[in-house]
Scaffold this motif. Sequence first.
Motif, PDB file in Angstrom:
ATOM      1  N   GLN A 107       0.827  -1.202   0.000  1.00 19.11           N
ATOM      2  CA  GLN A 107       0.000   0.000   0.000  1.00 19.11           C
ATOM      3  C   GLN A 107       0.870   1.264   0.000  1.00 19.11           C
ATOM      4  O   GLN A 107       0.575   2.242  -0.711  1.00 19.11           O
ATOM      5  CB  GLN A 107      -0.904  -0.003   1.231  1.00 19.11           C
ATOM      6  N   VAL A 125       2.399   1.782  -3.481  1.00 12.18           N
ATOM      7  CA  VAL A 125       1.418   2.318  -4.430  1.00 12.18           C
ATOM      8  C   VAL A 125       1.220   3.811  -4.203  1.00 12.18           C
ATOM      9  O   VAL A 125       1.134   4.608  -5.150  1.00 12.18           O
ATOM     10  CB  VAL A 125       0.079   1.558  -4.288  1.00 12.18           C
ATOM     11  N   ALA A 126       1.160   4.220  -2.933  1.00  8.92           N
ATOM     12  CA  ALA A 126       0.959   5.634  -2.609  1.00  8.92           C
ATOM     13  C   ALA A 126       2.133   6.480  -3.096  1.00  8.92           C
ATOM     14  O   ALA A 126       1.936   7.550  -3.693  1.00  8.92           O
ATOM     15  CB  ALA A 126       0.773   5.797  -1.101  1.00  8.92           C
ATOM     16  N   ALA A 169       4.218   5.732  -5.514  1.00  9.09           N
ATOM     17  CA  ALA A 169       4.236   5.718  -6.982  1.00  9.09           C
ATOM     18  C   ALA A 169       3.238   6.735  -7.537  1.00  9.09           C
ATOM     19  O   ALA A 169       3.448   7.273  -8.638  1.00  9.09           O
ATOM     20  CB  ALA A 169       3.904   4.317  -7.492  1.00  9.09           C
ATOM     21  N   ASP A 170       2.169   6.997  -6.790  1.00  9.79           N
ATOM     22  CA  ASP A 170       1.175   7.955  -7.253  1.00  9.79           C
ATOM     23  C   ASP A 170       1.568   9.395  -6.934  1.00  9.79           C
ATOM     24  O   ASP A 170       0.897  10.329  -7.374  1.00  9.79           O
ATOM     25  CB  ASP A 170      -0.177   7.661  -6.580  1.00  9.79           C
ATOM     26  N   ALA A 171       2.642   9.565  -6.165  1.00  5.79           N
ATOM     27  CA  ALA A 171       3.121  10.908  -5.816  1.00  5.79           C
ATOM     28  C   ALA A 171       4.614  10.993  -6.085  1.00  5.79           C
ATOM     29  O   ALA A 171       5.421  11.099  -5.155  1.00  5.79           O
ATOM     30  CB  ALA A 171       2.816  11.212  -4.349  1.00  5.79           C
ATOM     31  N   VAL A 213      -2.320  10.810   0.335  1.00  5.77           N
ATOM     32  CA  VAL A 213      -2.658   9.841  -0.699  1.00  5.77           C
ATOM     33  C   VAL A 213      -3.496   8.746  -0.044  1.00  5.77           C
ATOM     34  O   VAL A 213      -3.084   8.145   0.955  1.00  5.77           O
ATOM     35  CB  VAL A 213      -1.401   9.225  -1.341  1.00  5.77           C
ATOM     36  N   VAL A 215      -5.369   5.123  -0.124  1.00 11.29           N
ATOM     37  CA  VAL A 215      -5.222   3.829  -0.775  1.00 11.29           C
ATOM     38  C   VAL A 215      -6.262   2.855  -0.238  1.00 11.29           C
ATOM     39  O   VAL A 215      -6.465   2.765   0.983  1.00 11.29           O
ATOM     40  CB  VAL A 215      -3.805   3.260  -0.555  1.00 11.29           C
ATOM     41  N   GLU A 242      -5.528   0.027  -4.786  1.00 12.92           N
ATOM     42  CA  GLU A 242      -5.723   1.139  -5.713  1.00 12.92           C
ATOM     43  C   GLU A 242      -5.705   2.465  -4.966  1.00 12.92           C
ATOM     44  O   GLU A 242      -6.177   2.558  -3.834  1.00 12.92           O
ATOM     45  CB  GLU A 242      -7.055   0.992  -6.447  1.00 12.92           C
ATOM     46  N   VAL A 243      -5.168   3.477  -5.618  1.00 17.72           N
ATOM     47  CA  VAL A 243      -5.194   4.823  -5.066  1.00 17.72           C
ATOM     48  C   VAL A 243      -6.584   5.423  -5.309  1.00 17.72           C
ATOM     49  O   VAL A 243      -7.012   5.548  -6.462  1.00 17.72           O
ATOM     50  CB  VAL A 243      -4.099   5.708  -5.693  1.00 17.72           C
ATOM     51  N   GLN A 292      -6.032  11.807  -4.168  1.00 18.04           N
ATOM     52  CA  GLN A 292      -5.093  12.620  -3.425  1.00 18.04           C
ATOM     53  C   GLN A 292      -5.778  13.907  -3.004  1.00 18.04           C
ATOM     54  O   GLN A 292      -6.724  14.370  -3.645  1.00 18.04           O
ATOM     55  CB  GLN A 292      -3.866  12.964  -4.275  1.00 18.04           C
TER      56      GLN A 292
END
Length: 449
Positions: free
Chosen positions: A71, A74-75, A77-79, A125, A127, A133-134, A137
């Motif tokens: 988790q 993933v967070a 990677a999204d930021a 972020v 999750v 999945e994100v 934000q």
Amino acid sequence: MDTSPSAARRAALHRILWRLHFWAGLIGAPIVLFAALTGLLYVFSPQIEGWRHGHLDRVPVTTPALPLDNQVAVALADAPGSTLRFVVPAHRPGDTTQAYVTAPHAHHADAGGGHDHGLPTGRIVYVDPGTGEVIGQLAEMQRFKTWAKKLHSSALQGDGWRWVLELGASWMLVLFASGLVLWWPRSQADGGRGWKALIPRGGHGRATWRDWHATVAIALGLVLAVVLVTGLTWSRHSGERFRAMQQALGQESTKVPKDLMSAPGDAPLQSWQAVWERAREQAPDIAMSITAPKGPTGVWRAENFDRSQPTQRFTLALDARSGATLFSSGWDEQPLLAQATGVGIPFHRGEFGVWNQALLAFAALAAVFSVVSGLVMWWKRRPKGRVAAPPLGVTQVRQAPVWLWVAVAALGWAMPLFGWSVGVLVLLEAARLFPLSSSRRRPGPTAPR
């Protein structure tokens, strides 16, 4: 008419407190109104947050949840380019995991909290722990509760404006205390109203407004006092005095020492999942935040993220190399003053439920009514075109009891902003009572011719 020295001292005290109460109320009215109205807005943050941010905080329950490391990855990677500050793992089924990151453009801000002059600059972020999945934000300042808190504490101007609200809270506490003394009625045996003073008289005159002004404040006086005192304990200047008093009494709050050193060992604690499981074994069943060590041999830190359950607060430090518990503190380890503030501050924020919110809402409305009714009383009393402050002469100042000046000095030490402002007020009053321009030179002896 009683002309004894004690009666003169009582009259002098009444006159001084009346003038102090008047000027403080007239000058501080805008600050008190702002604090009460923004506090009223903050009180209902849970309901407003549920409406605005519920889609980020809650997701359909999926079991089993993915490992916390997945988790977090993933967070991040999204930021891209962000620095992870701490993680709040999903606590209840349906909660999202929240990763607090420092935005790339805000790396110059406080590395420990992602703050810029007191205003959060980081992002959160969200999750889904079940799907990985994100969900979305959100900038921290876009969370309604954070925005309302900063509005209430600094008018959204950062730490540089916190002193304004602290000044208002200091004077409001003095306003309440002085108003209580001014209102305190004589007994019925002495010709006063006694307990009947708690029942406002009818009509529309100044006496009726005075009765309601006092009764409403007294009815919610304890709540207002708790709100003001707890607010001052975490303010900048008064808060420093409070912490100094805690240290002097040996009552300082237990915190994780910043100089903890890692101990050698053979069971490294390197994964978020392992740290979370270890923390859940040693900590109460409450939502927590976890902060990673700064290096592979550093210290993992965990503490309660939910502040609404003070008896379940905890602080934990785990060695990243050995997995040993380096520091552990819970409610029972907190000193008495820390426990008092641990209860008082969540109460101030309305975090104990609907009853707490309702009580604070009434207190905020009572503060607003006190300001409005005080202004109405002044307006009804003042002669047209004049400020009409309660008169105060040199005689009353000289007859004031010594304990009054001692009390003012003590309050000035405990609340520095009050102390500085009352010092300015004393200088202005001294200039009025002893004007230099009014002194006349006496004619000297005539020189012989």
